[in-house]
Design an enzyme around this catalytic site. Structure first.
Site, PDB file in Angstrom:
ATOM      1  N   LYS A 115       0.807  -1.216   0.000  1.00  0.00           N
ATOM      2  CA  LYS A 115       0.000   0.000   0.000  1.00  0.00           C
ATOM      3  C   LYS A 115       0.846   1.276   0.000  1.00  0.00           C
ATOM      4  CE  LYS A 115      -3.760  -2.447   0.084  1.00  0.00           C
ATOM      5  NZ  LYS A 115      -3.194  -3.773  -0.041  1.00  0.00           N
ATOM      6  N   GLU A 202      -3.010   6.595   7.843  1.00  0.00           N
ATOM      7  CA  GLU A 202      -3.730   7.539   6.999  1.00  0.00           C
ATOM      8  C   GLU A 202      -4.672   8.351   7.882  1.00  0.00           C
ATOM      9  OE1 GLU A 202      -5.923   5.565   3.963  1.00  0.00           O
ATOM     10  OE2 GLU A 202      -4.179   5.203   2.685  1.00  0.00           O
ATOM     11  N   ARG A 294      -7.414  -7.899  -9.088  1.00  0.00           N
ATOM     12  CA  ARG A 294      -8.124  -9.155  -9.332  1.00  0.00           C
ATOM     13  C   ARG A 294      -9.568  -8.853  -9.713  1.00  0.00           C
ATOM     14  NH1 ARG A 294     -11.415  -9.164  -4.938  1.00  0.00           N
ATOM     15  NH2 ARG A 294     -10.599  -8.383  -2.967  1.00  0.00           N
TER      16      ARG A 294
END
Length: 480
Positions: A115, A202, A294
Site C-alpha cells: 500500500k 492515513e 483481481r
C-alpha cells in the site's frame, strides 16, 4: 485440441469462471480440497483435480496448484478472488512454469499490493490521496512517528497493514491514548495474516462513501472504465451490498472519478481487469485508497449495467487478444444491486453458520434477476470457508424499480436450515435512508434498528421452515 484453463478457486466464483471458459470453447479444470468434495463447482467443470485434505491450506499451496495445472495440461490459470488471487509469488510461479496467469503481471501485483508503494506511484501521477505516512519504523520509533502524525492531522486516524487487503489489517484510532496498544496489536495481526508486520497511517475520512471504478486494460495500454460502484454498506470493513452506478454522484462527479481511475491504472502499468477504490467525502472530494489486482466479488453489477462480460474479457486478454471495446462503446444503463446471501446470523455480529445443512432451497427468478451461487438443497455448509452461498444481483431501469424487484426477490428466496442475511436485507431495503441513497461506511453503526427483525418474516419462509421440520422428521414433503 481445446485450450484448458484451471480455476484456482472454489464455490460460486469458480462456477462463474468455469461458465465463461466453456463459452469460449475451452475446457475448465477445477481443483478441490476434501471438505469441498460435494461442492457443485466440481460437477460444473470438465474435469477436477484433488489437491489435498485442506482445509484452506491446499487452495493456498502454490506448488500444488501449479502441479494440478501441469498434470491436467492447463495452459492458463484464473485465480478468481481470495486465496492466491493477489499473490505476486503465485503469478511469478505461473510465469516461471510457462502457464498464463489471468491477471496483471507479478511486478504490478507487488507494487499495488504494497500500500505504501501504491501511494507513492499515485502521488507521482497526481492522483488525489488522503494524507498518510510511509511504512512506520519498528518499535518505539514507529510509535513516535504515529504519535506525531496524529498530532499533526488530528484524530481519528487509520492504522493499516501495508500488505493488507479484503478489509483485514485495518484499525481506526479515535484518540492518542489508544495508539500504543493498537500499534502493537496491529503489527502482530499484520504479521500473522500477511507474513509482514509493516504498518502505515492515513488520516481517517469521517463517514465517507466507498466508491470504486471497474477498469480493464490490454497489454498495449488501452484502458477503459465500466463506471462506478457504491460499496459503502459494510460489516467489519467487508462489503455486504454493492450498487452500480454509485448513488448520489452527479454525472460530472461520475466522470471525474472514473477518468481518475483510468489515469491511476495507467500510472501503475496495469493489465487485465482491476478495481480502483476511492473514499468519497461529504464535500464531494474523493481520495485514492487502493487498486485491487483481481476480479471483484461485485463485478456482477458492472456487468449488468454495461452488458460487458468481464470474466470473458479477462480470459481473452490473457490469451493475447487486444481490447476490442472502446470507451465510447461503454453505455451505462439503469441500476444494479448485488446482495451477498451469506450463511450468517446478522443479529449475532454476522456469526457464520458453517456446519448446517440447507433443508429447503428455492431461488427467485424473473426479469432482471441474476444468481451466482453454488448452494443446493441438501448441501451441508463447510465450516472452514467463506460463508457466501449465493450472490443475488438485481437490475432495474430506475432506482425505485430496482428496490421493488429486490423486495420481491428477497421475499421469494427460501433457504431453510442455516440463518442467512435475507431477513436483514428485507429490513434494509425498506429503510427510508436506503431508498433515498443516503448511506456511507457508517450506515450499519447508525442504523442498529435494522437488526430488529423477525427471523422468518415472509409467509414463504414460514412455510419453508414448516416443510423443513416435516422433512427432518422423516416426512415426504418437498419444496414447491
Amino acid at each position: 485440441m481445446k485450450t484448458k484453463i484451471l480455476v484456482a478457486n472454489r464455490g460460486e466464483i469458480a462456477i462463474r469462471i468455469i461458465r465463461a471458459i466453456q463459452e469460449l470453447n475451452c475446457e475448465a479444470v477445477a481443483v478441490y480440497e476434501t471438505p469441498d468434495r460435494d461442492s457443485s463447482h466440481i460437477r460444473t467443470a470438465d474435469e477436477a483435480v484433488w489437491i489435498g485434505h485442506g482445509p484452506r491450506c491446499d487452495y493456498l499451496n502454490i506448488d500444488k496448484v501449479i502441479a494440478a495445472a501441469q498434470k491436467s495440461g492447463a495452459a492458463a490459470i484464473h485465480p478468481g478472488y481470495g486465496f492466491l488471487a493477489e499473490n505476486a509469488d503465485f503469478a511469478r510461479a505461473c510465469e516461471k512454469a510457462g502457464i498464463i496467469f489471468i491477471g496483471p503481471p507479478s511486478d504490478v501485483i507487488d507494487n499495488l499490493g504494497n500500500k505504501v508503494t501504491a501511494r507513492r506511484i499515485m502521488a507521482e501521477a497526481g492522483i488525489p490521496m488522503v494524507p498518510g505516512t510511509q511504512n512506520l519504523k519498528a518499535g518505539n520509533e514507529g510509535l513516535q512517528e504515529a504519535v506525531e502524525f496524529g498530532r499533526k492531522y488530528g484524530y481519528p486516524i487509520m492504522l493499516k497493514a501495508t500488505a493488507g487487503g479484503g478489509g483485514r489489517g485495518i484499525r481506526k484510532i479515535e484518540q492518542e491514548k489508544d495508539l500504543k496498544d493498537h500499534y502493537a496489536m496491529a503489527r502482530a495481526e499484520a504479521n500473522a495474516a500477511f507474513g509482514d508486520d509493516s504498518v502505515y497511517l492515513e488520516k481517517a475520512v469521517v463517514r465517507p462513501k466507498h466508491i470504486e471504478v471497474q477498469i480493464i486494460a490490454d497489454k498495449k495500454g488501452s484502458t477503459i472504465h465500466l463506471g462506478t460502484r457504491d460499496c459503502s454498506i459494510q460489516r467489519r470493513n467487508q462489503k455486504l451490498v454493492e450498487i452500480a452506478p454509485a448513488f448520489q454522484l452527479t454525472p460530472e462527479q461520475q466522470e471525474a472519478i472514473s477518468q481518475t481511475a483510468v489515469k491511476a491504472a495507467k500510472a501503475a502499468g496495469y493489465f487485465n481487469a482491476g478495481t480502483v477504490e476511492f473514499l468519497y467525502d461529504s464535500d464531494g472530494k474523493f481520495y485514492f485508497m487502493e487498486i485491487n489486482t483481481r476480479l471483484q466479488v461485485e463485478h456482477t453489477v458492472s456487468e449488468m449495467i454495461t452488458g460487458i462480460d468481464i470474466v470473458r474479457t479477462q480470459i481473452k486478454l490473457a490469451l493475447g487478444k487486444d481490447l476490442s471495446i472502446r470507451q465510447e462503446d461503454v453505455q451505462l444503463r439503469g441500476h444494479a444491486v448485488e446482495m451477498r446471501i451469506n450463511a450468517e446470523d446478522p443479529k449475532n455480529n454476522f456469526m457464520p453458520e458453517g456446519g448446517k445443512t440447507v433443508h429447503v432451497y428455492r431461488s427467485p427468478g424473473g426479469y432482471g434477476i441474476r444468481l451466482d451461487g453454488f448452494c443446493y438443497q441438501g448441501f451441508t455448509i463447510p465450516q472452514v470457508y467463506d460463508s457466501l452461498l449465493v450472490k443475488m444481483t438485481v437490475f432495474g431501469w430506475s432506482w425505485n424499480e430496482t428496490v421493488d424487484r429486490l423486495r420481491r426477490s428477497l421475499n421469494n428466496f427460501v433457504i431453510s436450515g442455516p440463518k442467512t442475511t435475507i431477513p436483514f436485507y428485507l429490513n434494509l431495503i425498506n429503510d427510508p435512508d436506503f431508498q433515498a441513497g443516503k448511506f456511507d461506511t457508517s450506515f450499519l453503526e447508525t442504523h442498529e434498528y435494522l437488526f430488529d427483525y423477525e427471523e422468518d418474516s415472509s409467509e414463504v419462509n414460514k412455510l419453508a421452515k414448516l416443510i423443513a421440520e416435516i422433512h427432518c422428521k422423516g416426512g415426504n414433503a418437498y419444496a414447491a
